[in-house]
Design an enzyme around this catalytic site. Structure first.
Site, PDB file in Angstrom:
ATOM      1  N   CYS A 157      31.556  83.596 -67.923  1.00  7.67           N
ATOM      2  CA  CYS A 157      32.381  84.199 -66.864  1.00  7.67           C
ATOM      3  C   CYS A 157      31.530  84.505 -65.638  1.00  7.67           C
ATOM      4  O   CYS A 157      32.042  84.592 -64.530  1.00  7.67           O
ATOM      5  CB  CYS A 157      33.024  85.472 -67.384  1.00  7.67           C
ATOM      6  N   GLU A 203      38.955  91.626 -67.885  1.00  4.58           N
ATOM      7  CA  GLU A 203      37.858  90.810 -67.339  1.00  4.58           C
ATOM      8  C   GLU A 203      38.400  89.394 -67.284  1.00  4.58           C
ATOM      9  O   GLU A 203      38.655  88.791 -68.325  1.00  4.58           O
ATOM     10  CB  GLU A 203      36.632  90.857 -68.259  1.00  4.58           C
TER      11      GLU A 203
HETATM   12  P1  NAP Z   1      43.014  83.120 -72.670  1.00  8.05           P
HETATM   13  O1  NAP Z   1      43.811  81.931 -73.009  1.00  8.05           O
HETATM   14  O2  NAP Z   1      43.549  84.074 -71.692  1.00  8.05           O
HETATM   15  O3  NAP Z   1      42.745  83.848 -74.068  1.00  8.05           O
HETATM   16  C1  NAP Z   1      41.983  85.011 -74.158  1.00  8.05           C
HETATM   17  C2  NAP Z   1      42.423  85.832 -75.346  1.00  8.05           C
HETATM   18  O4  NAP Z   1      43.766  86.284 -75.158  1.00  8.05           O
HETATM   19  C3  NAP Z   1      42.427  85.058 -76.652  1.00  8.05           C
HETATM   20  O5  NAP Z   1      41.985  85.906 -77.687  1.00  8.05           O
HETATM   21  C4  NAP Z   1      43.896  84.714 -76.843  1.00  8.05           C
HETATM   22  O6  NAP Z   1      44.261  84.525 -78.179  1.00  8.05           O
HETATM   23  C5  NAP Z   1      44.538  85.959 -76.295  1.00  8.05           C
HETATM   24  N1  NAP Z   1      45.937  85.787 -75.882  1.00  8.05           N
HETATM   25  C6  NAP Z   1      46.573  84.644 -75.560  1.00  8.05           C
HETATM   26  N2  NAP Z   1      47.843  84.926 -75.210  1.00  8.05           N
HETATM   27  C7  NAP Z   1      48.003  86.260 -75.313  1.00  8.05           C
HETATM   28  C8  NAP Z   1      49.095  87.152 -75.093  1.00  8.05           C
HETATM   29  N3  NAP Z   1      50.277  86.720 -74.667  1.00  8.05           N
HETATM   30  N4  NAP Z   1      48.894  88.469 -75.284  1.00  8.05           N
HETATM   31  C9  NAP Z   1      47.713  88.930 -75.693  1.00  8.05           C
HETATM   32  N5  NAP Z   1      46.620  88.133 -75.927  1.00  8.05           N
HETATM   33  C10 NAP Z   1      46.784  86.818 -75.739  1.00  8.05           C
HETATM   34  O7  NAP Z   1      41.607  82.751 -72.138  1.00  8.05           O
HETATM   35  P2  NAP Z   1      40.508  81.796 -72.778  1.00  8.05           P
HETATM   36  O8  NAP Z   1      40.965  80.385 -72.607  1.00  8.05           O
HETATM   37  O9  NAP Z   1      40.077  82.242 -74.124  1.00  8.05           O
HETATM   38  O10 NAP Z   1      39.289  82.120 -71.811  1.00  8.05           O
HETATM   39  C11 NAP Z   1      39.064  81.402 -70.619  1.00  8.05           C
HETATM   40  C12 NAP Z   1      39.070  82.265 -69.417  1.00  8.05           C
HETATM   41  O11 NAP Z   1      38.492  83.529 -69.659  1.00  8.05           O
HETATM   42  C13 NAP Z   1      38.269  81.654 -68.313  1.00  8.05           C
HETATM   43  O12 NAP Z   1      39.163  81.416 -67.268  1.00  8.05           O
HETATM   44  C14 NAP Z   1      37.241  82.681 -67.919  1.00  8.05           C
HETATM   45  O13 NAP Z   1      37.148  82.834 -66.555  1.00  8.05           O
HETATM   46  C15 NAP Z   1      37.714  83.931 -68.543  1.00  8.05           C
HETATM   47  N6  NAP Z   1      36.581  84.706 -69.020  1.00  8.05           N
HETATM   48  C16 NAP Z   1      36.285  85.856 -68.385  1.00  8.05           C
HETATM   49  C17 NAP Z   1      35.239  86.637 -68.819  1.00  8.05           C
HETATM   50  C18 NAP Z   1      34.887  87.947 -68.173  1.00  8.05           C
HETATM   51  O14 NAP Z   1      34.108  88.692 -68.711  1.00  8.05           O
HETATM   52  N7  NAP Z   1      35.450  88.265 -67.047  1.00  8.05           N
HETATM   53  C19 NAP Z   1      34.489  86.221 -69.922  1.00  8.05           C
HETATM   54  C20 NAP Z   1      34.813  85.022 -70.520  1.00  8.05           C
HETATM   55  C21 NAP Z   1      35.879  84.268 -70.066  1.00  8.05           C
HETATM   56  P3  NAP Z   1      44.340  83.047 -78.828  1.00  8.05           P
HETATM   57  O15 NAP Z   1      42.973  82.490 -78.757  1.00  8.05           O
HETATM   58  O16 NAP Z   1      44.788  83.318 -80.215  1.00  8.05           O
HETATM   59  O17 NAP Z   1      45.329  82.277 -78.014  1.00  8.05           O
END
Ligand code: NAP
Length: 518
Positions: free
Chosen positions: A295, A256
């Site tokens: 999101c 997502e």
């Molecule tokens: P993110 O930086 O991609 O992080 C999401 C999760 O992935 C965190 O738990 C992060 O851990 C983990 N992560 C980071 N690097 C990783 C890797 N190499 N391998 C596996 N996991 C890894 O995103 P975010 O900043 O938290 O969220 C923002 C984005 O999420 C927004 O752009 C939004 O559009 C999207 N979003 C989408 C939805 C949906 O349902 N579609 C819902 C909410 C948000 P750490 O925190 O420990 O780095």
């Protein structure tokens, strides 16, 4: 300062080193830290597969549903405390905190109810059995059985409670153990929920683990029966999908990701009509709820040109009536961004949009103010949506929206919406059934969910931003290509569909009644 531990192999474990900081986004104060350094994640996954999996699979759907119901109840009993933890670590006002915490308990309860409906069985029949040879004796039937691995749930920062619950509900009900990895920056609410659940003793050993801190080498240890359900940025989704071990073992990945959710206002909608009021009410809420960090929040609005000026005027009034500030202050309805780290990202995004759009309401933030990562709502107008790429491409994860004109034709609006390359949700506001029917067929291929807003549902609509457990959450293309929730559909990610061929009486004896529970 609180040191967040991880709950692995049925015990609390502490990572080495200083770990990463967690902030109060209102004050900027560091309130906790989390580290996964040195934790044996391979052993943690093995324990979940070998202890948690069999324990969950020994239970029927009804029993697992009962477990979810009781988890929902025990979390709800700590609601007031969790709302406070949410405010502290994610800057939520009371209404935004409820959205996350109550969303979690409601989703667990909804899947508890589904478990009761699915009943005392350990596998599911998928559709009707059918004759597959010349003789009725040779028969085929699809069944769904729980995978034997573990589900890794990697969540985004914006919904530490609901994000954990919506994924866990489907996985547990399917019979698959879970490792929840919340985003580090806002892991405190999830961590407190874990403490509550561990104290309750409800979850069988190994069925639920919590990883607080960076993902470490977790993905190096995935095996073919494991599942990854991820919410976050498209860039991280790509990294997960491209991980060598994930590719090697064809591990299922549900993502997502980002989405430039769209609204289309029909050419029939008149200013001050019930449908217009519904549109404005829902747009103001989508922009400000969780400070636009949903999101599913609306990012792009397509309207007939004549409606842009009245929308700017009324939306400006509506936004002015939603006080933004310190969530501790009674009366404040919109708090800061959930993490200080988001502030520069949102500021940069707003500045990039301002280069090609007119700012119709609000102003660019000038720097961190008295209330930490607070960003006031900004309404942009872009007069050339066909010729401006960035408005369809840049998701500013904050309280911002871009208004754009379209010709009034469904085909034109559909083409503009599809420029977002796949969304979680799109909304149509119209009372013209022909326009609505035409645009629905343009929007449905590009969106996981379409809300048809009209005067008929003006008093009932929950708006596009609320994800319901009965309806699917996920969208094609840029939105990640995932599918979560949707009632029984959400279990599919965690189960293997197997086509069974054989003698009809044998199949009937082994599989039981041929009717499939709904
Ligand atoms: P993110 O930086 O991609 O992080 C999401 C999760 O992935 C965190 O738990 C992060 O851990 C983990 N992560 C980071 N690097 C990783 C890797 N190499 N391998 C596996 N996991 C890894 O995103 P975010 O900043 O938290 O969220 C923002 C984005 O999420 C927004 O752009 C939004 O559009 C999207 N979003 C989408 C939805 C949906 O349902 N579609 C819902 C909410 C948000 P750490 O925190 O420990 O780095």
């Amino acid at each position: 300062m609180i040191e967040l531990k991880s709950f692995l192999q049925n015990e609390w474990q502490r990572g080495a080193g200083d770990g990463s900081p967690l902030h109060d986004p209102t004050t900027g104060e560091v309130i906790a830290s989390a580290s996964t350094e040195g934790l044996d994640l391979a052993a943690a996954l093995r324990f979940a597969r070998e202890e948690g999996g069999p324990a969950l699979r020994a239970m029927t759907f009804a029993q697992r549903g009962d477990l979810l119901t009781r988890m929902s109840q025990v979390i709800h009993e700590h609601r007031a405390e969790l709302l406070e933890v949410s405010r502290r670590n994610t800057g939520t006002t009371l209404r935004d905190g409820k959205f996350d915490i109550d969303g979690a308990t409601a989703t667990l309860a909804a899947y508890g109810e589904l478990g009761r409906e699915l009943g005392d069985r350990h596998f599911l029949l998928d559709g009707e059995g059918q004759q597959i040879g010349r003789s009725p004796r040779f028969h085929g039937q699809h069944i769904q059985v729980p995978l034997r691995g573990v589900a890794l749930h990697i969540n985004a920062f914006n919904f530490p409670a609901w994000g954990f619950a919506e994924k866990l509900a489907c996985s547990f009900l399917a019979g698959v153990p879970v490792v929840t990895k919340p985003a580090t920056s806002t892991a405190l609410p999830t961590h407190r929920i874990a403490e509550i659940l561990v104290e309750s003793g409800l979850c069988p050993a190994g069925s639920w683990s919590l990883l607080c801190g960076s993902v470490g080498d977790l993905l190096d240890h995935v095996t073919p029966q494991d599942v990854i359900a991820f919410t976050g940025s498209a860039a991280t989704a790509r990294r997960i999908r491209g991980h060598a071990q994930v590719i090697q073992n064809s591990v299922r990945v549900n993502a997502e990701a980002d989405s430039l959710n769209a609204v289309v206002v029909g050419p029939d909608v008149e200013v001050d009509s019930d449908t217009w009021d519904l549109f404005l009410r829902e747009l103001a809420r989508e922009m400000t709820q969780k400070s636009g960090q949903k999101c599913t929040a609306t990012r792009r609005v397509f309207l007939p040109e004549a409606l842009i000026a009245p929308t700017v005027e009324r939306l400006g009034d509506a936004l002015a009536s939603i006080p933004a500030g310190d969530p501790n202050d009674e009366g404040v309805m919109m708090g800061p961004l959930a993490t200080p780290g988001q502030f520069p990202d949102v500021c940069a995004g707003l500045a990039a949009l301002a280069e090609v759009c007119e700012i119709a309401v609000g102003a660019l933030p000038t720097g961190e103010g008295a209330c930490g990562a607070l960003v006031e709502p900004v309404v942009f107008v872009c007069n050339d949506p066909h010729g401006t790429e960035i408005v369809h491409d840049l998701e500013v994860f904050g309280p911002a929206v871009t208004l754009m004109p379209y010709s009034g034709a469904a085909l034109d609006a559909g083409a503009l919406v599809s420029r977002g390359c796949g969304g979680l949700v799109a909304t149509v506001y119209s009372d013209d059934i022909d326009f609505t029917g035409e645009i629905l067929m343009e929007l449905a291929p590009w969106n996981g969910r379409v809300l048809l807003g009209s005067k008929r549902i003006a008093d009932h609509s929950t708006g596009p931003g609320i994800v319901l457990p009965e309806l699917v959450h996920g969208g094609p293309g840029r939105a990640g290509g995932g599918l979560e929730l949707g009632g029984r559909r959400g279990l599919g990610l965690y189960m293997q569909t197997c086509a069974v061929q054989g003698s009809r009486p044998v199949l009937q004896k082994i599989l039981g009644a041929q009717d499939s529970p709904s």
